[in-house]
Every structure is written in C-alpha cells, then in structure tokens.
Design an enzyme around this catalytic site. Structure first.
Site, mmCIF file in Angstrom:
data_model
loop_
_atom_site.group_PDB
_atom_site.id
_atom_site.type_symbol
_atom_site.label_atom_id
_atom_site.label_comp_id
_atom_site.label_asym_id
_atom_site.label_seq_id
_atom_site.Cartn_x
_atom_site.Cartn_y
_atom_site.Cartn_z
ATOM 1 N N GLY A 108 20.839 -8.417 5.273
ATOM 2 C CA GLY A 108 20.572 -6.991 5.138
ATOM 3 C C GLY A 108 19.450 -6.510 6.026
ATOM 4 N N GLY B 176 17.115 0.060 6.094
ATOM 5 C CA GLY B 176 16.043 0.145 5.119
ATOM 6 C C GLY B 176 14.856 -0.762 5.390
ATOM 7 C CB ILE B 177 12.901 -2.897 3.055
ATOM 8 C CG1 ILE B 177 12.554 -1.791 2.061
ATOM 9 C CG2 ILE B 177 11.740 -3.876 3.151
ATOM 10 C CD1 ILE B 177 12.367 -2.294 0.633
ATOM 11 N N GLY B 178 14.732 -3.903 5.456
ATOM 12 C CA GLY B 178 15.078 -5.027 6.327
ATOM 13 C C GLY B 178 14.749 -4.773 7.783
ATOM 14 C CB SER C 121 13.806 -4.504 -8.146
ATOM 15 O OG SER C 121 13.507 -3.307 -8.827
ATOM 16 C CE1 TYR D 130 19.306 -3.356 -7.672
ATOM 17 C CE2 TYR D 130 17.759 -2.507 -9.305
ATOM 18 C CZ TYR D 130 18.033 -2.934 -8.015
ATOM 19 O OH TYR D 130 17.029 -2.941 -7.072
#
Length: 356
Positions: free
Chosen positions: A73, A77-79, A208, A233
């Site tokens: 990923g 985003g963060i990746g 998370s 999730y």
C-alpha cells in the site's frame, strides 16, 4: 424530562425506519450505532493525544544506503510519505500495490519533488489474494539479495460485506491474514539479512487505535451472521496487535534477529475516510483536526529507523512513543488461539518453517 423522553422516542423512531429500510433488526442497528459512537469517542481521544504529543511525533532520518524496504500500500496516503522518507535514507523501496501504473506514477512524482536518492520498484500485489501474495514474495526473493524492512501498511476500512477469493471476510483478509502470509514468506530472507549485517531487521504492522473496539469472534470470524463494517475493521486491527505480540515473542525466545512493531499512526486525513458519515456530513473536520499523511508517517518511520528501538520489539507505538496495550491485546490465551487460527488459514504448519 418530557423533552428527554421525546428525544428518545424520536431516536427510536429513526432507528426503526432505518432498520426497516435496510431490512435489518433493531438489535443489529443498535449494535452498529454503539460501534459508531465508540469510534467517535476513540477518534476524539486520538485527536486530543495527537495534539498533546504533537512535538514528539518526529523521528530523525538515518542513512540506510543499500538496504531494502518492502511496503504494501505504498502508492497512496500515508504509504507515499513513508516511501519518500525511506528514499531520502538511501534505501531501495519496493512498493507492492494493486495498480502498478499508479505506483510508478507516485515514484515519478516523488522524483519530481527533488528526491533523487535511493531506488524504487513497483510490483503487483493484492493483499486480499493469497495467490497474489505468493507471486509478489517470489519476485522479492528472486530480485533482491536482502530485505531489511517489511512494512505491512495496506488496508481497507468500513467496506460492505465481501469475501476474498480465499473465502475470508475482506477486512480480516486484507488487514490481517494477507500480511501474516507475506511476513511468513519473507521472514527467512530477513533473518539471513540480519545475520549478515549484524543488527535486527524489522517488521512493522500498521494498525489503529480502533483495535480497542475490537474482539476476536472465533466462532464466526467473518461475522457473516451480524456483519457490521466497523466491528470487522476493529477485529482486524486487534488481530494485527495480537500477531505482533505473538510473532515478536517467538522470535525473541529463539534469539532470531528480527523484531516486530505495531503502529497507530494517529487520526490521519486519508482517502480511507472517503464515503464515511463523518466526511460526508462534515468534510471540513478531517482537514482541520486530523493529522496530515506526512505527520501520520512519522511513527511508522520511527518503528522502522529509530536506533533506540533496537532489540525492543513487540511494542505498540503512537506518536513515536511506546504505549501499553489493552488487556485483550496482551492476553496470551487469545494470542495463542489466534496464532493457531492464522496458521490454519494461511495453510502452513510452521510459521516461516521456523517457529513451531
């Protein structure tokens, strides 16, 4: 009193109408609403912690010339931000992503920003497919003589019920099982790398704070009987924390020079929130209160690079500091039971043929 009763009656009426429209029971709707409320509490607490510990959410970049990092990923985003920083360290970063063209476009954009150090490669990877994971791992093993870092970053959030081609609920498969399988396949290569360089290699699982809302539903891991996206999730994120604790403990007990960390990057404004109620009703809130992807990447980078963490695996990190986990995440009984389920699910008898 009458006003309060009136509000309760209105809420019950709304719940009933929603339940009828979606053809679900009031009990199911109540569970879903309860999860949503808990998420808002966790999110509010997370935002406050991110604000309070803002100054410590920073880690120095260290030279890692010639080392190899694999990230799932890494094309969004963060990746993307993690990839940028690791390239600045001089590493060869391998991005596993579902859309190789998108990954290569990200690489070009990074270069256009003036980052010229390091190297980057993009390989096809669908973390929700065991077949794809095995092909990806084979490419890594054939192309690279070493792997220093594995960052299990790819994830999905709050998606409708779906099963992967391997028969698992998609959150559980993508966020958890797929990364377990990839770690299993690359671990022997990482052990060899660690022994050659004389310091630990690292596996970093991106979880998370939502894990706090999770439970492992051993009798129905897919939650097919009463599927709630937020519950699925949370279960997958709790499973990541339990996996981190189990794997690091087994490695440490055998004096194997690979350490494992699990990271809460913070409440980060990424496209994972697209389509959620919060971003639909109040799209200004994430932009105003959440971390940016660059800020969210800091704790992941800390887990990857910090010298102070050498030999200190098994930690749950938030805002570049170790944080204690909940009792359910530290339960040895739950860790052992989930470990057995994981081995059976990814169809191996021994993890990396080493740890049983």
């Amino acid at each position: 009193m009458f006003v309060l009763i009136g509000i309760i009656v209105i809420l019950l009426a709304v719940w009933y109408c929603v339940a009828v429209q979606r053809k679900i029971t009031l009990k199911h709707l109540f569970r879903e609403t309860s999860y949503q409320a808990y998420y808002y509490l966790l999110g509010g607490k997370g935002i406050l912690e991110d604000y309070v510990y803002f100054r410590q959410n920073k880690t120095p970049l260290l030279p890692k010339l010639g080392e190899v990092a694999v990230i799932t990923g890494g094309a969004r985003g963060i990746g993307v931000e993690v990839v940028k920083k690791l390239l600045q360290c001089g590493m060869h970063v391998v991005i596993g992503c579902r859309n190789v063209d998108a990954g290569e476009k990200v690489a070009k954009n990074i270069r256009s920003c003036g980052i010229t150090s390091g190297e980057v490669s993009c390989f096809l990877l669908d973390v929700g497919s065991f077949k794809s994971i095995r092909k990806f791992a084979e490419l890594i093993l054939n192309h690279f003589p070493r792997v220093d870092l594995l960052i299990n970053n790819a994830g999905i959030m709050f998606v409708p019920y779906a099963e992967t081609e391997d028969g698992f609920e998609s959150h559980f498969a993508v966020n958890y099982l797929g990364h377990c399988l990839l770690s299993h396949l690359l671990l022997p290569h990482m052990i060899h790398t660690a022994k050659e360089k004389g310091s630990n290699c690292r596996i970093v699982n991106v979880s998370s704070c939502a894990y706090l809302a999770g439970s492992i539903h051993f009798k129905d891991l897919s939650m097919s009987a009463y599927y709630i996206p937020s519950a699925a999730y949370a279960q997958s994120k709790l499973a990541q924390v339990l996996f981190t604790k189990s794997l690091d403990s087994k490695l440490r007990n055998r004096n194997i020079p690979v350490q494992v960390h699990v990271v809460h990057p913070g409440i980060v404004n990424t496209d994972l929130f697209n389509g959620t109620l919060l971003k639909t009703v109040a799209p200004w809130i994430p932009a105003l209160l959440f971390k940016t992807p660059e800020q969210g990447a800091e704790t992941i980078l800390h887990a990857c690079l910090a010298s102070a963490l050498e030999g200190c695996g098994g930690s749950y990190l938030s805002n570049c500091s170790e944080t204690t986990v909940s009792p359910k995440a530290s339960s040895q009984k739950v860790q052992d039971r989930l470990w057995s389920v994981m081995l059976s699910s990814i169809e191996v008898e021994k993890f990396a043929d080493l740890l049983e």
